[in-house]
Design a protein around this motif. Structure first.
Motif, short mmCIF file in Angstrom:
data_model
loop_
_atom_site.label_atom_id
_atom_site.label_comp_id
_atom_site.label_asym_id
_atom_site.label_seq_id
_atom_site.Cartn_x
_atom_site.Cartn_y
_atom_site.Cartn_z
N MET A 118 6.76 -2.10 -4.89
CA MET A 118 6.97 -3.11 -3.84
C MET A 118 5.77 -4.04 -3.77
N ALA A 159 5.23 -7.68 -2.19
CA ALA A 159 5.57 -7.39 -0.79
C ALA A 159 4.32 -7.48 0.07
N VAL A 176 5.93 -3.61 3.86
CA VAL A 176 5.92 -2.21 3.42
C VAL A 176 5.74 -1.31 4.64
#
Lengths: 390, 243
Positions: free
Chosen positions: A300, A305, A310
């Motif tokens: 991620m 991200a 997250v």
């Protein structure tokens, strides 16, 4: 937002076994919180009523006392043989908010078997209801010439401290002024209080014997202190009965308040400890999940991200655990409260309005706090290293 | 005059005493395919991670698409990763509980917002139109790698970085994946591919060999990317081309 929900639901499904255990741990803690919330409204009253078994906490007596009554720690002050309260005035006492019951007494100093003794006229029905700890060996008086005799009085009247006691079935000669009656002892009374030294008859018996029909000398009142302070009940009683003196038995009030607070504290402490255990389970579970899914978290982050995204995904998982645990716990706690209400207090518990929101809020707050450490750990994951499998 | 998209000057990356990368200079032109080869531990993946903003060099300078990557704070570095680079991994790194379609949408979600139609088109472009709703475990290695490629391309990155993209594939799937890479290259995408496979290395415009963290050889494979594009098809904008 819709896609975030797809990620969350996929993730929750994927780890349902592990998250279920964390939710179960939260459910246990939440059940206690729910039980506490659902009981706390009623428990004050319940415990108060239970404590009523240990006696009155208010005394009403006439204004001009002339005879001290009481023994040991139970010093009721003095009551007058002459000054009395009209029994009919006491009707209003029942209607005072917080009053659960009262026991009227009329005392007379009599001669029993040639020795001075106190004859107490007591509303026996009220006394049996409110003074659950009174123990009678034999039976309670039913006819007008039947009396109970206190255990110490029974020994004293017959042959002194070491001789055989007066026993149920025997008669006692009682004199008051010019009157003399033979009264039949039907039971030995043990209360641990002043009554152990007295002859105890039904109130009307003493009223007629002492020519004071409809009069009482002392009223012991039981009032609940969970909803309003005892002093407020006392003030209201004083207003209703201006010719009397209303006193709180501070000792009792204080002890009762202390016990109530201790009960609340105990339940609160247990709930806090179980919640803490739940929080540790949630934190442990999430921590394991973060460790196991570090490649996914690394991915991620590699995809760019933002940390808050997250963190948001993992906190949402934690909050889901809190919400499910809180919901299950709420229902379990409600069932627990109803069961305790029935088994322990013989009362029906109605669900508290703030039971569900309160339990959910506590569940969510605890999981949120428990989730912070694992989420911080997730944020600190180095994508380059985790994607290499380190 | 070709435009330089990657300009790395004296890049070094030390892990304590270990010198994973030492004084590497590298320039990559827009639309160029550069392969990086070398034995294990030679610093290939370290170089790729630094180019992709996954790791920071100990020293040196790095500009990608005009951005001074070393100067970016970590929040901006995350933005750089989602907007400028597309990553293809040897291990695919698909999220196991998301379908092929959702795995591609994940990159969109982190970039801006998920667009299912766009993600579907990206998977169709790599030949996975029939496998949209399969979980990674239900896909073959080659299919997983194609999902990974579709995901890398979905946000129209300026630079595609692939780490051993065929390393875990059988010959047939390797061919499919390489064919996608050839198409991407033909469409004008810039590729930096780390590989062990000499055949993959030869497909690139330029081959760089690392040993002990240093560039020991840089050779051109003799095909100028611009020229090749000119003969094969009109030069499309990378943004508008299908992956």
């Amino acid at each position: 937002m819709r896609f975030a929900w797809r990620i969350l639901s996929g993730s929750l499904r994927h780890q349902r076994a592990r998250l279920s255990i964390a939710a179960l741990a939260m459910a246990l803690g939440s059940a206690l919180v729910s039980g506490l919330l659902n009981l706390s409204g009623d428990i004050g009253g319940q415990v108060g009523r239970e404590l009523r078994a240990y006696g009155a906490n208010l005394a009403i007596r006439p204004r001009e006392p002339s005879l001290r009554v009481g023994s040991g720690e139970l010093d009721f002050g003095a009551v007058s043989a002459a000054a009395t309260i009209r029994e009919s005035d006491l009707e209003s006492v029942k209607r005072v908010d917080g009053v659960v019951g009262f026991v009227p007494y009329l005392y007379a100093v009599v001669e029993a078997e040639g020795r001075p003794a106190v004859l107490a006229g007591v509303d026996l029905m009220a006394a049996r209801a409110l003074n659950a700890w009174w123990q009678v060996e034999g039976r309670w008086p039913e006819a007008e010439d039947e009396i109970l005799i206190g255990v110490r009085a029974a020994a004293a009247l017959r042959s002194g401290p070491n001789g055989p006691s007066l026993e149920p079935g025997e008669a006692v000669a009682v004199g008051y002024g010019n009157e003399a009656r033979r009264m039949r002892v039907v039971g030995l009374l043990e209360t641990g209080g002043a009554e152990d030294d007295q002859l105890v008859a039904d109130l009307p018996t003493v009223q007629s014997f002492t020519h004071q029909p409809g009069q009482v000398g002392l009223v012991m009142v039981s009032a609940l202190t969970s909803d309003r302070p005892l002093e407020a009940v006392a003030r209201e009683l004083q207003t209703l009965l201006p010719d009397t003196e209303v006193r709180t038995l501070a000792q009792f009030a204080q002890a009762e308040a202390t016990v109530l607070n201790k009960v609340r504290l105990l339940i609160g402490l247990v709930a806090a400890l179980v919640l803490m255990a739940g929080a540790l389970t949630v934190a442990g579970t999430l921590n394991t999940i973060v460790i196991e899914r570090r490649a996914e978290i690394g991915l991620m982050k590699a995809l760019g991200a933002a940390d808050r995204r997250v963190a948001g995904l993992f906190l949402a998982e934690a909050l889901s655990v809190g919400a499910v645990g809180g919901m299950v716990g709420y229902l379990a706690g409600l069932a627990l409260a109803v069961a305790i209400g029935q088994k322990v207090f013989e009362a029906t518990i109605t669900p508290a309005v703030w039971g569900l929101p309160g339990t959910l809020l506590v569940g969510l707050a605890v999981t949120l706090v428990a989730g912070l450490f694992p989420v911080r750990r997730a944020m600190s994951i180095d994508p380059a290293r985790t994607l290499r499998g380190e | 005059m070709t435009e330089t998209i990657v300009r790395a000057v004296k890049l070094s990356r030390f892990y304590g005493e270990v010198r994973a990368l030492e004084g590497v200079d590298l320039e990559v032109a827009r639309g160029e395919w550069v392969s990086v080869m070398g034995p294990s531990g030679s610093g290939k993946t370290t170089l790729l991670n630094i180019l992709g903003g996954l790791d920071r060099p100990t020293s040196g300078q790095l500009h990608v698409d005009g951005t001074d990557v070393m100067a970016l704070p970590s929040k901006e570095l995350a933005r750089f990763r989602r907007e400028t680079v597309g990553l293809v991994f040897q291990q695919f790194h698909l999220v196991p509980y998301l379908t092929a379609l959702e795995n591609v949408m994940l990159a969109q979600y982190f970039h801006s917002m998920a667009d299912e139609a766009e993600a579907r088109a990206a998977l169709e472009a790599v030949g996975l139109g029939e496998r949209l709703h399969h979980l990674p475990a239900q896909l073959s290695g080659g299919e997983q790698q194609r999902v990974c490629i579709a995901r890398a391309l979905i946000n129209q990155p300026r630079l595609i970085l692939a780490d051993e993209p065929t390393g875990n594939l059988d010959a047939a799937n390797e061919e499919i994946v390489l064919d996608i890479f050839r198409q991407l290259h033909a469409q004008g995408h810039t590729l930096v591919v780390v590989t062990h496979d000499a055949r993959v290395g030869r497909l690139a415009d330029r081959l760089i060999t690392l040993e002990h963290g240093r560039v020991v050889r840089a050779e051109s494979n003799g095909h100028d990317p611009r020229q090749r594009l000119a003969v094969s098809m009109p030069v499309p904008e990378p943004e508008t081309a299908l992956p």
